[in-house]
Design a protein around this motif. Structure first.
Motif, PDB file in Angstrom:
ATOM      1  N   GLY A 126       0.830  -1.206   0.000  1.00  0.00           N
ATOM      2  CA  GLY A 126       0.000   0.000   0.000  1.00  0.00           C
ATOM      3  C   GLY A 126       0.855   1.242   0.000  1.00  0.00           C
ATOM      4  N   PRO A 127       0.291   2.374   0.183  1.00  0.00           N
ATOM      5  CA  PRO A 127      -1.030   2.593   0.753  1.00  0.00           C
ATOM      6  C   PRO A 127      -2.144   2.342  -0.265  1.00  0.00           C
ATOM      7  CG  PRO A 127      -0.026   4.699   0.246  1.00  0.00           C
ATOM      8  CD  PRO A 127       0.993   3.630  -0.070  1.00  0.00           C
ATOM      9  N   PHE A 128      -3.291   1.965   0.255  1.00  0.00           N
ATOM     10  CA  PHE A 128      -4.464   1.685  -0.553  1.00  0.00           C
ATOM     11  C   PHE A 128      -5.556   2.676  -0.180  1.00  0.00           C
ATOM     12  CE2 PHE A 128      -2.335  -2.369   0.410  1.00  0.00           C
ATOM     13  CZ  PHE A 128      -1.950  -2.729  -0.873  1.00  0.00           C
ATOM     14  N   VAL A 129      -6.342   3.052  -1.171  1.00  0.00           N
ATOM     15  CA  VAL A 129      -7.450   3.968  -0.896  1.00  0.00           C
ATOM     16  C   VAL A 129      -8.611   3.210  -0.269  1.00  0.00           C
ATOM     17  CG1 VAL A 129      -9.086   5.588  -1.911  1.00  0.00           C
ATOM     18  CG2 VAL A 129      -6.736   5.513  -2.741  1.00  0.00           C
ATOM     19  N   MET A 130      -9.081   2.183  -0.933  1.00  0.00           N
ATOM     20  CA  MET A 130     -10.175   1.365  -0.407  1.00  0.00           C
ATOM     21  C   MET A 130      -9.860  -0.099  -0.707  1.00  0.00           C
ATOM     22  SD  MET A 130     -13.540   3.621  -1.359  1.00  0.00           S
ATOM     23  CE  MET A 130     -14.645   2.467  -0.610  1.00  0.00           C
ATOM     24  N   PRO A 131      -8.972  -0.700   0.077  1.00  0.00           N
ATOM     25  CA  PRO A 131      -8.588  -2.081  -0.218  1.00  0.00           C
ATOM     26  C   PRO A 131      -9.733  -3.054   0.026  1.00  0.00           C
ATOM     27  CG  PRO A 131      -7.688  -1.411   1.881  1.00  0.00           C
ATOM     28  CD  PRO A 131      -8.331  -0.184   1.273  1.00  0.00           C
ATOM     29  N   SER A 132      -9.792  -4.075  -0.798  1.00  0.00           N
ATOM     30  CA  SER A 132     -10.799  -5.123  -0.646  1.00  0.00           C
ATOM     31  C   SER A 132     -10.092  -6.369  -0.131  1.00  0.00           C
ATOM     32  CB  SER A 132     -11.463  -5.400  -1.987  1.00  0.00           C
ATOM     33  OG  SER A 132     -12.399  -6.443  -1.860  1.00  0.00           O
ATOM     34  N   TRP A 133     -10.484  -6.834   1.064  1.00  0.00           N
ATOM     35  CA  TRP A 133      -9.868  -8.000   1.659  1.00  0.00           C
ATOM     36  C   TRP A 133     -10.906  -8.783   2.455  1.00  0.00           C
ATOM     37  CZ3 TRP A 133     -10.583  -6.854   6.771  1.00  0.00           C
ATOM     38  CH2 TRP A 133     -10.495  -5.513   7.163  1.00  0.00           C
ATOM     39  N   THR A 134     -10.623 -10.047   2.682  1.00  0.00           N
ATOM     40  CA  THR A 134     -11.517 -10.901   3.452  1.00  0.00           C
ATOM     41  C   THR A 134     -11.264 -10.722   4.945  1.00  0.00           C
ATOM     42  OG1 THR A 134     -11.492 -12.505   1.664  1.00  0.00           O
ATOM     43  CG2 THR A 134     -12.306 -13.276   3.773  1.00  0.00           C
ATOM     44  N   PHE A 135      -9.988 -10.747   5.330  1.00  0.00           N
ATOM     45  CA  PHE A 135      -9.620 -10.530   6.723  1.00  0.00           C
ATOM     46  C   PHE A 135      -8.299  -9.768   6.772  1.00  0.00           C
ATOM     47  CE2 PHE A 135      -7.643 -14.554   5.681  1.00  0.00           C
ATOM     48  CZ  PHE A 135      -6.388 -14.480   6.264  1.00  0.00           C
ATOM     49  N   ALA A 136      -8.007  -9.198   7.923  1.00  0.00           N
ATOM     50  CA  ALA A 136      -6.787  -8.412   8.105  1.00  0.00           C
ATOM     51  C   ALA A 136      -6.061  -8.866   9.360  1.00  0.00           C
ATOM     52  CB  ALA A 136      -7.115  -6.928   8.207  1.00  0.00           C
ATOM     53  N   LEU A 137      -4.739  -8.900   9.271  1.00  0.00           N
ATOM     54  CA  LEU A 137      -3.876  -9.173  10.422  1.00  0.00           C
ATOM     55  C   LEU A 137      -3.044  -7.919  10.645  1.00  0.00           C
ATOM     56  CD1 LEU A 137      -2.675 -12.765   9.438  1.00  0.00           C
ATOM     57  CD2 LEU A 137      -4.513 -12.152  11.012  1.00  0.00           C
ATOM     58  N   ARG A 138      -3.197  -7.298  11.820  1.00  0.00           N
ATOM     59  CA  ARG A 138      -2.536  -6.029  12.105  1.00  0.00           C
ATOM     60  C   ARG A 138      -1.715  -6.139  13.390  1.00  0.00           C
ATOM     61  NH1 ARG A 138      -5.678  -2.101   9.108  1.00  0.00           N
ATOM     62  NH2 ARG A 138      -7.721  -2.940   8.583  1.00  0.00           N
ATOM     63  N   ALA A 139      -0.448  -5.709  13.303  1.00  0.00           N
ATOM     64  CA  ALA A 139       0.422  -5.702  14.480  1.00  0.00           C
ATOM     65  C   ALA A 139       1.512  -4.643  14.283  1.00  0.00           C
ATOM     66  CB  ALA A 139       1.063  -7.072  14.691  1.00  0.00           C
ATOM     67  N   PRO A 140       2.082  -4.152  15.382  1.00  0.00           N
ATOM     68  CA  PRO A 140       3.193  -3.212  15.274  1.00  0.00           C
ATOM     69  C   PRO A 140       4.402  -3.873  14.594  1.00  0.00           C
ATOM     70  CG  PRO A 140       2.325  -3.244  17.517  1.00  0.00           C
ATOM     71  CD  PRO A 140       1.687  -4.376  16.774  1.00  0.00           C
ATOM     72  N   GLN A 141       5.228  -3.072  13.974  1.00  0.00           N
ATOM     73  CA  GLN A 141       6.382  -3.587  13.248  1.00  0.00           C
ATOM     74  C   GLN A 141       7.309  -4.401  14.146  1.00  0.00           C
ATOM     75  OE1 GLN A 141       8.461  -0.718  10.872  1.00  0.00           O
ATOM     76  NE2 GLN A 141      10.126  -2.109  10.420  1.00  0.00           N
ATOM     77  N   ASP A 142       7.553  -3.940  15.362  1.00  0.00           N
ATOM     78  CA  ASP A 142       8.470  -4.673  16.248  1.00  0.00           C
ATOM     79  C   ASP A 142       7.936  -6.060  16.604  1.00  0.00           C
ATOM     80  OD1 ASP A 142       6.489  -3.371  17.826  1.00  0.00           O
ATOM     81  OD2 ASP A 142       7.740  -3.571  19.602  1.00  0.00           O
ATOM     82  N   GLU A 143       6.618  -6.228  16.680  1.00  0.00           N
ATOM     83  CA  GLU A 143       6.047  -7.545  16.964  1.00  0.00           C
ATOM     84  C   GLU A 143       6.216  -8.487  15.778  1.00  0.00           C
ATOM     85  OE1 GLU A 143       5.136  -8.759  19.811  1.00  0.00           O
ATOM     86  OE2 GLU A 143       5.255  -6.858  20.900  1.00  0.00           O
ATOM     87  N   TRP A 144       6.028  -7.966  14.568  1.00  0.00           N
ATOM     88  CA  TRP A 144       6.259  -8.795  13.380  1.00  0.00           C
ATOM     89  C   TRP A 144       7.733  -9.173  13.292  1.00  0.00           C
ATOM     90  CZ3 TRP A 144       2.666 -11.437  11.240  1.00  0.00           C
ATOM     91  CH2 TRP A 144       1.378 -10.943  11.077  1.00  0.00           C
ATOM     92  N   GLU A 145       8.626  -8.243  13.621  1.00  0.00           N
ATOM     93  CA  GLU A 145      10.060  -8.552  13.577  1.00  0.00           C
ATOM     94  C   GLU A 145      10.406  -9.674  14.553  1.00  0.00           C
ATOM     95  OE1 GLU A 145      11.984  -4.777  14.179  1.00  0.00           O
ATOM     96  OE2 GLU A 145      11.498  -4.094  12.163  1.00  0.00           O
ATOM     97  N   LYS A 146       9.798  -9.659  15.737  1.00  0.00           N
ATOM     98  CA  LYS A 146      10.014 -10.741  16.699  1.00  0.00           C
ATOM     99  C   LYS A 146       9.483 -12.062  16.130  1.00  0.00           C
ATOM    100  CE  LYS A 146       9.445  -7.769  20.744  1.00  0.00           C
ATOM    101  NZ  LYS A 146       8.546  -7.477  21.883  1.00  0.00           N
ATOM    102  N   PHE A 147       8.305 -12.023  15.528  1.00  0.00           N
ATOM    103  CA  PHE A 147       7.701 -13.225  14.946  1.00  0.00           C
ATOM    104  C   PHE A 147       8.571 -13.788  13.825  1.00  0.00           C
ATOM    105  CE2 PHE A 147       4.916 -15.124  11.683  1.00  0.00           C
ATOM    106  CZ  PHE A 147       4.342 -16.152  12.416  1.00  0.00           C
ATOM    107  N   TRP A 148       9.146 -12.893  13.003  1.00  0.00           N
ATOM    108  CA  TRP A 148       9.948 -13.327  11.860  1.00  0.00           C
ATOM    109  C   TRP A 148      11.423 -13.532  12.185  1.00  0.00           C
ATOM    110  CZ3 TRP A 148       6.793  -9.234   8.944  1.00  0.00           C
ATOM    111  CH2 TRP A 148       5.639  -9.812   8.409  1.00  0.00           C
ATOM    112  N   SER A 149      11.813 -13.434  13.435  1.00  0.00           N
ATOM    113  CA  SER A 149      13.210 -13.684  13.792  1.00  0.00           C
ATOM    114  C   SER A 149      13.496 -15.181  13.664  1.00  0.00           C
ATOM    115  CB  SER A 149      13.506 -13.189  15.198  1.00  0.00           C
ATOM    116  OG  SER A 149      12.811 -13.965  16.151  1.00  0.00           O
ATOM    117  N   ALA A 150      14.779 -15.534  13.598  1.00  0.00           N
ATOM    118  CA  ALA A 150      15.168 -16.935  13.398  1.00  0.00           C
ATOM    119  C   ALA A 150      14.674 -17.840  14.520  1.00  0.00           C
ATOM    120  CB  ALA A 150      16.687 -17.032  13.261  1.00  0.00           C
ATOM    121  N   ASN A 151      14.747 -17.388  15.749  1.00  0.00           N
ATOM    122  CA  ASN A 151      14.302 -18.166  16.909  1.00  0.00           C
ATOM    123  C   ASN A 151      13.411 -17.303  17.782  1.00  0.00           C
ATOM    124  OD1 ASN A 151      15.776 -20.668  16.464  1.00  0.00           O
ATOM    125  ND2 ASN A 151      17.603 -19.434  16.800  1.00  0.00           N
ATOM    126  N   PRO A 152      12.147 -17.143  17.404  1.00  0.00           N
ATOM    127  CA  PRO A 152      11.263 -16.269  18.186  1.00  0.00           C
ATOM    128  C   PRO A 152      11.026 -16.798  19.599  1.00  0.00           C
ATOM    129  CG  PRO A 152      10.026 -17.440  16.503  1.00  0.00           C
ATOM    130  CD  PRO A 152      11.467 -17.765  16.286  1.00  0.00           C
TER     131      PRO A 152
END
Length: 122
Positions: free
Chosen positions: A50-76
């Motif tokens: 994005g950014p998107f004006v009016m995105p069409s989606w079925t569901f959304a997963l939203r989290a702060p960047q630091d939480e995604w970084e922890k999730f995507w680390s080699a050994n969370p």
């Protein structure tokens, strides 16, 4: 990082087979950045930033960047190692029509885990 999702999911034939009944578009929000991920029969067909004006989606997963970084680390760490753990800690919100997400939870978990950094052999 999410631009690698298409290749990493599509090269895993077992994962594509697991998601063969999944056809949807969902939104991932990493901090302020938004991504639309389109899936057709288990294959990721597009990942658009994005950014998107009016995105069409079925569901959304939203989290702060630091939480995604922890999730995507080699050994969370525990609490950051699983989508449901993030939801339980209330740092990840799932919204919209969650039927597709929950019915195919293992597929979505394994797909997003594909973005984890390579594990270093001990």
């Amino acid at each position: 990082m999410l631009d690698q999702l298409k290749d990493k999911v599509n090269e895993d034939t077992a994962l594509v087979r697991r998601g063969r009944f999944v056809t949807t578009t969902f939104l991932i929000e990493v901090g302020a950045a938004q991504w639309l991920v389109s899936i057709v029969e288990g294959r990721v067909t597009s990942v658009a930033r994005g950014p998107f004006v009016m995105p069409s989606w079925t569901f959304a997963l939203r989290a702060p960047q630091d939480e995604w970084e922890k999730f995507w680390s080699a050994n969370p760490q525990p609490g950051s190692n699983d989508l449901m753990a993030l939801i339980r800690r209330r740092v990840l919100t799932a919204e919209g029509d969650l039927h597709v997400f929950m019915a195919n939870l293992r597929y979505f978990k394994e797909s997003l885990e594909k973005l984890r950094a390579a594990r270093v052999a001990a």
